[in-house]
Design a protein around this motif. Structure first.
Motif, PDB file in Angstrom:
ATOM      1  N   GLN A 235      39.168  41.699  40.904  1.00  0.00           N
ATOM      2  CA  GLN A 235      38.377  42.792  41.452  1.00  0.00           C
ATOM      3  C   GLN A 235      37.016  42.341  41.958  1.00  0.00           C
ATOM      4  OE1 GLN A 235      38.337  45.989  38.650  1.00  0.00           O
ATOM      5  NE2 GLN A 235      40.473  46.478  39.000  1.00  0.00           N
ATOM      6  N   VAL A 236      36.493  41.244  41.447  1.00  0.00           N
ATOM      7  CA  VAL A 236      35.230  40.716  41.957  1.00  0.00           C
ATOM      8  C   VAL A 236      35.391  40.389  43.438  1.00  0.00           C
ATOM      9  CG1 VAL A 236      33.645  38.753  41.839  1.00  0.00           C
ATOM     10  CG2 VAL A 236      34.417  39.874  39.744  1.00  0.00           C
ATOM     11  N   GLY A 237      36.508  39.782  43.796  1.00  0.00           N
ATOM     12  CA  GLY A 237      36.784  39.481  45.199  1.00  0.00           C
ATOM     13  C   GLY A 237      36.799  40.737  46.042  1.00  0.00           C
TER      14      GLY A 237
ATOM     15  N   TYR B 169      29.451  37.121  40.239  1.00  0.00           N
ATOM     16  CA  TYR B 169      29.953  35.773  40.003  1.00  0.00           C
ATOM     17  C   TYR B 169      29.823  35.411  38.524  1.00  0.00           C
ATOM     18  CZ  TYR B 169      30.316  30.760  39.773  1.00  0.00           C
ATOM     19  OH  TYR B 169      30.682  29.497  39.402  1.00  0.00           O
ATOM     20  N   ARG B 170      28.651  35.654  37.933  1.00  0.00           N
ATOM     21  CA  ARG B 170      28.440  35.328  36.516  1.00  0.00           C
ATOM     22  C   ARG B 170      29.385  36.137  35.627  1.00  0.00           C
ATOM     23  NH1 ARG B 170      23.150  35.524  38.283  1.00  0.00           N
ATOM     24  NH2 ARG B 170      22.807  37.557  37.320  1.00  0.00           N
ATOM     25  N   ALA B 171      29.588  37.408  35.958  1.00  0.00           N
ATOM     26  CA  ALA B 171      30.491  38.253  35.159  1.00  0.00           C
ATOM     27  C   ALA B 171      31.917  37.712  35.221  1.00  0.00           C
ATOM     28  CB  ALA B 171      30.436  39.692  35.646  1.00  0.00           C
ATOM     29  N   ALA B 172      32.382  37.378  36.420  1.00  0.00           N
ATOM     30  CA  ALA B 172      33.744  36.856  36.563  1.00  0.00           C
ATOM     31  C   ALA B 172      33.888  35.522  35.846  1.00  0.00           C
ATOM     32  CB  ALA B 172      34.091  36.700  38.035  1.00  0.00           C
ATOM     33  N   ALA B 173      32.911  34.638  35.994  1.00  0.00           N
ATOM     34  CA  ALA B 173      32.976  33.314  35.374  1.00  0.00           C
ATOM     35  C   ALA B 173      33.011  33.403  33.849  1.00  0.00           C
ATOM     36  CB  ALA B 173      31.799  32.461  35.829  1.00  0.00           C
TER      37      ALA B 173
ATOM     38  N   GLY C  54      32.031  24.845  48.058  1.00  0.00           N
ATOM     39  CA  GLY C  54      31.571  25.941  47.227  1.00  0.00           C
ATOM     40  C   GLY C  54      32.048  25.752  45.804  1.00  0.00           C
ATOM     41  N   VAL C  55      31.838  26.764  44.996  1.00  0.00           N
ATOM     42  CA  VAL C  55      32.233  26.761  43.595  1.00  0.00           C
ATOM     43  C   VAL C  55      33.446  27.669  43.454  1.00  0.00           C
ATOM     44  CG1 VAL C  55      31.482  27.302  41.258  1.00  0.00           C
ATOM     45  CG2 VAL C  55      29.847  26.376  42.898  1.00  0.00           C
ATOM     46  N   GLY C  56      34.498  27.174  42.800  1.00  0.00           N
ATOM     47  CA  GLY C  56      35.742  27.926  42.698  1.00  0.00           C
ATOM     48  C   GLY C  56      35.964  28.565  41.343  1.00  0.00           C
ATOM     49  N   LEU C  57      36.507  29.774  41.379  1.00  0.00           N
ATOM     50  CA  LEU C  57      36.989  30.474  40.195  1.00  0.00           C
ATOM     51  C   LEU C  57      38.429  30.876  40.482  1.00  0.00           C
ATOM     52  CD1 LEU C  57      34.059  32.929  39.337  1.00  0.00           C
ATOM     53  CD2 LEU C  57      34.543  30.703  38.304  1.00  0.00           C
ATOM     54  N   ALA C  58      39.249  30.976  39.437  1.00  0.00           N
ATOM     55  CA  ALA C  58      40.654  31.334  39.640  1.00  0.00           C
ATOM     56  C   ALA C  58      41.178  32.123  38.461  1.00  0.00           C
ATOM     57  CB  ALA C  58      41.492  30.072  39.821  1.00  0.00           C
ATOM     58  N   ILE C  59      42.220  32.888  38.753  1.00  0.00           N
ATOM     59  CA  ILE C  59      42.958  33.598  37.715  1.00  0.00           C
ATOM     60  C   ILE C  59      44.444  33.457  38.048  1.00  0.00           C
ATOM     61  CG2 ILE C  59      42.801  35.844  38.873  1.00  0.00           C
ATOM     62  CD1 ILE C  59      42.438  37.052  36.007  1.00  0.00           C
ATOM     63  N   ASP C  60      45.241  33.146  37.031  1.00  0.00           N
ATOM     64  CA  ASP C  60      46.674  32.952  37.217  1.00  0.00           C
ATOM     65  C   ASP C  60      47.429  34.196  36.786  1.00  0.00           C
ATOM     66  OD1 ASP C  60      46.026  30.386  37.918  1.00  0.00           O
ATOM     67  OD2 ASP C  60      46.813  29.444  36.107  1.00  0.00           O
ATOM     68  N   GLY C  61      48.510  34.478  37.504  1.00  0.00           N
ATOM     69  CA  GLY C  61      49.378  35.578  37.128  1.00  0.00           C
ATOM     70  C   GLY C  61      50.683  35.521  37.885  1.00  0.00           C
TER      71      GLY C  61
ATOM     72  N   ARG D 103      48.237  31.512  41.482  1.00  0.00           N
ATOM     73  CA  ARG D 103      46.808  31.410  41.159  1.00  0.00           C
ATOM     74  C   ARG D 103      46.016  31.993  42.327  1.00  0.00           C
ATOM     75  NH1 ARG D 103      44.902  25.878  39.314  1.00  0.00           N
ATOM     76  NH2 ARG D 103      45.498  26.816  37.344  1.00  0.00           N
ATOM     77  N   HIS D 104      45.177  32.980  42.017  1.00  0.00           N
ATOM     78  CA  HIS D 104      44.283  33.553  43.029  1.00  0.00           C
ATOM     79  C   HIS D 104      42.937  32.861  42.879  1.00  0.00           C
ATOM     80  CE1 HIS D 104      42.892  36.381  45.980  1.00  0.00           C
ATOM     81  NE2 HIS D 104      41.833  36.626  45.224  1.00  0.00           N
ATOM     82  N   GLU D 105      42.517  32.138  43.928  1.00  0.00           N
ATOM     83  CA  GLU D 105      41.285  31.374  43.897  1.00  0.00           C
ATOM     84  C   GLU D 105      40.224  32.018  44.779  1.00  0.00           C
ATOM     85  OE1 GLU D 105      43.507  27.049  43.372  1.00  0.00           O
ATOM     86  OE2 GLU D 105      42.410  27.464  45.232  1.00  0.00           O
ATOM     87  N   LEU D 106      38.992  32.035  44.286  1.00  0.00           N
ATOM     88  CA  LEU D 106      37.841  32.506  45.052  1.00  0.00           C
ATOM     89  C   LEU D 106      36.886  31.329  45.190  1.00  0.00           C
ATOM     90  CD1 LEU D 106      37.100  35.871  43.193  1.00  0.00           C
ATOM     91  CD2 LEU D 106      38.369  35.571  45.320  1.00  0.00           C
ATOM     92  N   VAL D 107      36.311  31.143  46.369  1.00  0.00           N
ATOM     93  CA  VAL D 107      35.335  30.083  46.606  1.00  0.00           C
ATOM     94  C   VAL D 107      34.016  30.751  46.973  1.00  0.00           C
ATOM     95  CG1 VAL D 107      34.755  28.010  47.909  1.00  0.00           C
ATOM     96  CG2 VAL D 107      37.157  28.569  47.465  1.00  0.00           C
ATOM     97  N   PHE D 108      32.976  30.443  46.186  1.00  0.00           N
ATOM     98  CA  PHE D 108      31.654  31.038  46.378  1.00  0.00           C
ATOM     99  C   PHE D 108      30.664  29.989  46.871  1.00  0.00           C
ATOM    100  CE2 PHE D 108      33.707  33.538  43.123  1.00  0.00           C
ATOM    101  CZ  PHE D 108      33.359  34.842  43.427  1.00  0.00           C
ATOM    102  N   SER D 109      29.709  30.413  47.666  1.00  0.00           N
ATOM    103  CA  SER D 109      28.597  29.556  48.039  1.00  0.00           C
ATOM    104  C   SER D 109      27.743  29.318  46.800  1.00  0.00           C
ATOM    105  CB  SER D 109      27.749  30.218  49.121  1.00  0.00           C
ATOM    106  OG  SER D 109      26.494  29.586  49.225  1.00  0.00           O
TER     107      SER D 109
END
Length: 146
Positions: free
Chosen positions: A2-4, A21-25, A44-51, A55-61
């Motif tokens: 949902q952050v995305g 970003y901090r909440a998701a991380a 960028g910096v990547g976060l991911a969640i698997d399901g 894997r859904h990956e988000l890349v942030f500046s």
């Protein structure tokens, strides 16, 4: 993730982007992917969640917390998908946006050619050389997920 959704679909100010970003991380099911590169070559910096095998990956500046890109990568068995582990199933890359009062009378570009496996197309917006429309889809394997 949902952050995305919040970052992709709103004009979030920098402090809200950083807080999201901090909440998701900080969520236990979210994995940090460290520094990574999106399909446009931006770091960028990547976060991911698997399901469900994906894997859904988000890349942030790292500088602005802006959402640069997101993609879905096959990491296991997924219903209805016959592809190698590490295959990028789809991706989206985002450039700077702006809030406007209305839509143009005609679209700035035709959205052709359509996406094909393994290709993404970047088209410049006529009269606005610093902007582009990115259309992409890929079915190429990446390095195996961590």
């Amino acid at each position: 993730m949902q952050v995305g959704d919040l970052l992709r679909e709103t004009d979030a100010p920098p402090d809200l982007r950083a807080a999201l970003y901090r909440a998701a991380a900080g969520l236990p099911e979210v994995k940090s992917l460290g520094t990574m590169t999106d399909e446009l070559g931006r770091r960028g910096v990547g976060l991911a969640i698997d399901g469900a095998g994906i894997r859904h990956e988000l890349v942030f500046s790292a500088a602005t917390s802006a959402l640069l890109a997101e993609r879905d990568v096959l990491v296991g068995r997924a219903r209805g998908i016959q592809a190698a582990i590490g295959t990028v199933l789809d991706w989206s890359a985002y450039s700077a946006g702006e809030v406007v009062d209305g839509l143009p009378a005609a679209p700035p570009l035709p959205l052709t050619p359509p996406c094909v496996k393994g290709a993404g197309t970047g088209l410049s917006v006529p009269g606005r050389p610093q902007e582009s429309v990115i259309v992409g889809s890929s079915a190429r394997p990446l390095a195996p997920p961590r």
